[in-house]
Structure formats: C-alpha cells, structure tokens
Design an enzyme around this catalytic site. Structure first.
Site, PDB file in Angstrom:
ATOM      1  N   ASP A  10       0.846  -0.704 -12.252  1.00 29.38           N
ATOM      2  CA  ASP A  10       2.016  -1.391 -12.830  1.00 29.38           C
ATOM      3  C   ASP A  10       1.725  -2.899 -12.890  1.00 29.38           C
ATOM      4  O   ASP A  10       2.296  -3.679 -12.144  1.00 29.38           O
ATOM      5  CB  ASP A  10       3.284  -1.079 -12.018  1.00 29.38           C
ATOM      6  CG  ASP A  10       3.181  -1.440 -10.535  1.00 29.38           C
ATOM      7  OD1 ASP A  10       2.043  -1.524 -10.003  1.00 29.38           O
ATOM      8  OD2 ASP A  10       4.232  -1.659  -9.905  1.00 29.38           O
ATOM      9  N   HIS A 243      -2.616  -5.855  -1.095  1.00 30.26           N
ATOM     10  CA  HIS A 243      -2.083  -4.521  -1.372  1.00 30.26           C
ATOM     11  C   HIS A 243      -3.045  -3.699  -2.248  1.00 30.26           C
ATOM     12  O   HIS A 243      -3.858  -2.925  -1.750  1.00 30.26           O
ATOM     13  CB  HIS A 243      -0.709  -4.627  -2.032  1.00 30.26           C
ATOM     14  CG  HIS A 243       0.356  -5.150  -1.110  1.00 30.26           C
ATOM     15  ND1 HIS A 243       0.603  -4.606   0.129  1.00 30.26           N
ATOM     16  CD2 HIS A 243       1.243  -6.171  -1.251  1.00 30.26           C
ATOM     17  CE1 HIS A 243       1.591  -5.251   0.717  1.00 30.26           C
ATOM     18  NE2 HIS A 243       1.991  -6.219  -0.095  1.00 30.26           N
TER      19      HIS A 243
END
Ligand code: RIB
Ligand code: CA
Length: 320
Positions: A10, A243
């Site tokens: 995303d 992340h």
C-alpha cells in the site's frame, strides 16, 4: 538462490523503502507489485507503484488490487503518517506506465500456478488481496513457496499495537482477511511490531542513505521527511521504525530473526479488533479456536544492526 517474490503493498513511505530494497537486492527477483488500499486510497497507491517502476526502471508488473476490506467498515487512509499523496507530499508526476489488466488477486493466482513452489508472497499492507486469492483459488496454498507478512503485534518486548493499543495497522484495516490468511494451510511468517519496533532508521542513518545511495537514496530521504515529522510529533523520536523493509530482510536472510511457531488467530470485532494472538504452548482446552489450525511463524527478535547493514549495503550497491 534468488527468490521470486510478489510484493503486495500500500505505497506508502516505508512501502517505498521495502520496494526499492527488494529491487536492489540481488537475492530477490521482484516479479510484481500488487497494490492494496491502506496508507493511501487504491488509486493513489497504484499510481505510486507505477511511479516507482517508471522512475527506477523496474521490470516488475504492477497489478491494481482491491479498494477496501472484506467485511469491516473501511478505515481512512493514513494521511497523517504518509501524506495526502502517500509519499510524504513531495511532487509526484503521474507516470505514463499502466497496470496489468488483471486484478491483483487474480494476478497472484495466475503467477503462482504458472510457477508452482517458486513464488513467495510478501504482503506489507492489509491482507485483503491475499484473502481474495484464497477465496477464489484455495488450491494455491500448496503452490506458494512461502508467505511473509509485515503486520500484527504479539506483545513481545511490550509491542502490542500502533493504531490502537492492541492492533497493528495492516491487520486492523482488515482483520477478517488476516484471520483467513493466518489460518490457511500454507507456510506463513509474520514480521510484526515485535521486531519492527526493535529496528530503527535514525535521522543520521537516513542522511547516510541520501549521501551514499544516489538517486534512490535522495528519493528515500525526500519522502521520509514527512514520516520523520510524524514520528517526532507522535513518539518524540528522531527517526522511524523499520516496518516494511523488515519483511524484505526476512526474505533475504531469515537468520536475522528468531521465530516462534504456533497457530495464529485475529480478533475480528470489538475494542480489541485487529489484535493478533498466537498459541505457542501445547495446552489442552475444552474450547480452543486455535486447535487444528496450522502452526505459523511469528518473528520475536531481530539482529537490528545486521538488518540496517543489509539495507544500506543493498541500496549502496544498487546505486553504483
Ligand atoms: O503498521 C505498519 C504498517 O502499516 C506498514 O506496512 C505501513 O506501511 C502501514 O501499512
Ligand atoms: Ca505498508
């Protein structure tokens, strides 16, 4: 041996870091970017994937994925973290490249069936596309080499959540999809906050990326200004946690991580919506929603210094 991956993403600032890390490292063959809503609306995130492909002359396909979760009400795009345009609001020209005609989940199914046992699915956004692939073609579970997911938080080192006290963003965006993916009979490794909050790109580290990694380093530095401002304001730190690049690091070198094995379930409703729970002890219970679900891996510790070296070395070599 080179690992073929489809990266479901995303994009997203840390997604861009992961995408370029995968493109840069010679042990990864990045076949496709499949996009999903999350950090940005699906149109914006897909535009960002095409922008990266065009700007950095990448050969991967780009397939556009779904615009919202399976069942829950959609959570809004994370504009406070990634900016209105998903890339920290730097100027992004619209690319002339176009997407593959297939929706992301069908692209995954076709690619996996064309190369059984060869493709690793790496997901660094909400898991809706993967769940749709499982719903449409459950037989792919035996044809995927491995599934690596950035998401979740299992409480190791006290890391329990980021978007809520007990949920991580990617899982909270679509908990039903995550539960489908974690309980499917395919080999999953979850790289969640337990380890991504244990690795840190300091502001100085990102300056080094800018200074030593050419145009790619400059781009990553440019988009990360917004991200660092968010981290400074929200958490009082001078840098950002690692992340999405951590999922790529796991694919390249799993020995950087210690994993724990056991079935995983996701809380799908209520105040703990999106909470991830692994049953890693062989206890017996009259009622047990983990019983008979496949054991999966959860990363619980990371060699953070080695991970940072791997990222910098990969990006530096790519820029030469
Ligand atoms: O919680 C971190 C995750 O949420 C990352 O994948 C980030 O890009 C966002 O999608
Ligand atoms: Ca992401």
């Amino acid at each position: 041996m080179t690992k073929k991956i489809i990266l479901d993403t995303d994009p997203g600032i840390d997604d861009a870091m992961a995408i370029l890390f995968a493109e840069a490292n010679p042990n990864i063959d990045l076949i496709a970017l499949t996009t999903v809503y999350g950090n940005a609306e699906i149109e914006t995130g897909t535009r960002n994937a095409l922008y990266l492909k065009q700007r950095f002359n990448m050969t991967c396909d780009v397939a556009k994925g779904t615009s919202g979760p399976l069942q829950r009400d959609p959570v809004e795009a994370s504009v406070a973290v990634h900016g209105q345009n998903g890339f920290g609001d730097i100027d992004i020209e619209d690319p002339s490249l176009t997407v593959d005609p297939r929706p992301a989940h069908r692209y995954m199914i076709d690619a996996v069936k064309a190369a059984p046992g060869e493709i690793t699915l790496v997901a660094v956004g909400p898991l809706t596309n993967l769940a749709l692939a499982l719903q449409e073609a459950p037989e792919v579970t035996s044809m995927v080499k491995e599934v690596v997911i950035m998401g979740g938080a299992f409480g190791t080192h006290g890391h329990t959540g980021n978007v809520t006290p007990f949920a991580e963003a990617n899982i909270h965006d679509d908990p039903h999809a995550a539960d489908v993916v974690f309980t499917a009979d395919w080999p999953v490794t979850v790289v969640g906050l337990d380890v991504t909050h244990e690795a840190f790109f300091s502001s100085e580290y990102l300056d080094t990326v800018r200074d030593t990694c050419g145009d790619t380093g400059q781009f990553l530095w440019d988009i990360s200004r917004f991200y660092l401002a968010f981290y400074k304001e929200r958490m009082g730190v001078n840098g950002c946690f690692v992340h999405d690049p951590s999922a790529i690091a796991y694919v390249i070198d799993p020995s950087l991580f210690e994993v724990r094995n056991g079935p995983i379930r996701v809380v799908c409703e209520g105040p703990a919506e999106g909470m991830t729970l692994q049953k890693y002890r062989d206890t017996k219970h009259k009622t047990d929603a983990w019983k008979d679900k496949p054991a999966q891996n959860v990363a619980i510790s990371v060699n953070d210094n080695a991970l940072l070296d791997l990222f910098l070395d990969s990006m530096t070599a790519y820029s030469k």
